[in-house]
Design an enzyme around this catalytic site. Structure first.
Site, PDB file in Angstrom:
ATOM      1  N   SER A 119       9.624  -7.234   5.930  1.00  0.00           N
ATOM      2  CA  SER A 119      10.560  -8.302   6.167  1.00  0.00           C
ATOM      3  C   SER A 119      12.174  -7.896   5.699  1.00  0.00           C
ATOM      4  O   SER A 119      12.228  -6.961   4.794  1.00  0.00           O
ATOM      5  CB  SER A 119      10.009  -9.594   5.292  1.00  0.00           C
TER       6      SER A 119
HETATM    7  N1  SAH Z   1       4.840  -9.051   3.353  1.00  0.00           N
HETATM    8  C1  SAH Z   1       5.081  -7.757   4.030  1.00  0.00           C
HETATM    9  C2  SAH Z   1       5.642  -7.925   5.612  1.00  0.00           C
HETATM   10  C3  SAH Z   1       4.486  -8.427   6.241  1.00  0.00           C
HETATM   11  S1  SAH Z   1       4.375  -8.273   7.959  1.00  0.00           S
HETATM   12  C4  SAH Z   1       5.983  -6.701   3.524  1.00  0.00           C
HETATM   13  O1  SAH Z   1       6.633  -7.046   2.296  1.00  0.00           O
HETATM   14  O2  SAH Z   1       6.121  -5.679   3.881  1.00  0.00           O
HETATM   15  C5  SAH Z   1       2.882  -9.232   8.316  1.00  0.00           C
HETATM   16  C6  SAH Z   1       1.894  -8.739   7.949  1.00  0.00           C
HETATM   17  O3  SAH Z   1       0.788  -9.806   8.083  1.00  0.00           O
HETATM   18  C7  SAH Z   1       1.239  -7.534   8.792  1.00  0.00           C
HETATM   19  O4  SAH Z   1       0.915  -6.303   8.118  1.00  0.00           O
HETATM   20  C8  SAH Z   1       0.124  -7.912   9.667  1.00  0.00           C
HETATM   21  O5  SAH Z   1      -1.103  -7.095   9.798  1.00  0.00           O
HETATM   22  C9  SAH Z   1      -0.456  -9.096   8.491  1.00  0.00           C
HETATM   23  N2  SAH Z   1      -1.418  -9.992   9.228  1.00  0.00           N
HETATM   24  C10 SAH Z   1      -1.329 -10.707  10.088  1.00  0.00           C
HETATM   25  N3  SAH Z   1      -2.307 -11.727  10.138  1.00  0.00           N
HETATM   26  C11 SAH Z   1      -3.032 -11.616   9.078  1.00  0.00           C
HETATM   27  C12 SAH Z   1      -4.220 -12.090   8.751  1.00  0.00           C
HETATM   28  N4  SAH Z   1      -4.934 -13.119   9.399  1.00  0.00           N
HETATM   29  N5  SAH Z   1      -4.515 -11.816   7.510  1.00  0.00           N
HETATM   30  C13 SAH Z   1      -4.201 -10.676   6.861  1.00  0.00           C
HETATM   31  N6  SAH Z   1      -2.949 -10.283   7.244  1.00  0.00           N
HETATM   32  C14 SAH Z   1      -2.383 -10.604   8.298  1.00  0.00           C
END
Ligand code: SAH
Length: 217
Positions: free
Chosen positions: A64
């Site tokens: 992010s």
């Molecule tokens: N917080 C992260 C950014 C996340 S991007 C950072 O600091 O880098 C969003 C993430 O959510 C992705 O890696 C995606 O694979 C994950 N995601 C999406 N749906 C999800 C679910 N149902 N359970 C767990 N993770 C999920």
């Protein structure tokens, strides 16, 4: 100050930008200053690690934008004794920031590759109050229990009741809500004695939350 002790200009700009955009909580600013974002981006993006933009990571996901990380963290009103759940570990960067501001973090990621990489980075930085779990944020094991704070970093069409049920009394949840490629808004939920109080914050853009553990690439 000798040059070696002076923060590099890109790190000074990073802090300045967060302040300019309205982040004022000193604990949050200090955590953002203390966690090296360049450790969490792809090697090819190291030079851009301190820019205020989201960047691509493996599995088609993103780390992010720093302002959004700081903003969501600030709105979470973290206390030292809080137990925090993050859904969407991605690179592990947001979890590292959280780890500096609370007692314990459980972060869940549906891609094994991302979970493994996030875990090793967090270990390398000594964030030993973070557990990275391969799993589905829509289907959290009962044993995980309740949380003082919940932070979702993937966009949900709506916040499932199964998730709001995990917020401790007095606790907070923050999540981007909206369609995958439409308008998404950060929603803040607070569990009060009168029930859940909902507040709309700013518009954002996140990758979608998808159900189930991802099949191996
Ligand atoms: N917080 C992260 C950014 C996340 S991007 C950072 O600091 O880098 C969003 C993430 O959510 C992705 O890696 C995606 O694979 C994950 N995601 C999406 N749906 C999800 C679910 N149902 N359970 C767990 N993770 C999920």
């Amino acid at each position: 100050m000798p040059p070696a002790d002076r923060p590099p200009p890109e790190k000074m700009m990073f802090q300045l930008n967060l302040r300019r955009r309205g982040i004022s909580d000193q604990r949050v600013l200090r955590a953002m200053d203390g966690i090296p974002r360049d450790v969490f981006v792809e090697p090819a993006d190291r030079d851009d690690a301190w820019l205020d933009t989201a960047l691509g990571i493996a599995c088609g996901q993103t780390i992010s934008q720093p302002f959004v990380v700081a903003y969501m963290t600030e709105r979470l009103e973290l206390r030292d004794d809080n137990r925090v759940l993050e859904i969407g570990s991605g690179s592990g960067y947001q979890a590292a920031i959280l780890s500096r501001l609370c007692r314990q973090v459980l972060t869940i990621e549906r891609f094994r590759v991302l979970a493994d990489r996030a875990r090793s980075r967090l270990e390398q930085l000594g964030c030993d109050n973070v557990e990275v779990m391969l799993g589905d944020g829509f289907d959290i094991p009962a044993e995980a229990g309740q949380f003082d704070r919940i932070l979702v970093t993937a966009a949900m069409e709506q916040i499932p009741d199964a998730l709001t049920a995990r917020i401790e009394p007095g606790g907070l949840l923050i999540a981007p809500v909206g369609p995958p490629s439409g308008r998404q808004t950060l929603i803040l939920l607070r569990r009060t004695t009168a029930g859940l109080v909902r507040k709309e914050l700013i518009d954002v853009r996140f990758v979608p939350a998808l159900p189930g553990i991802a099949r191996e690439l």
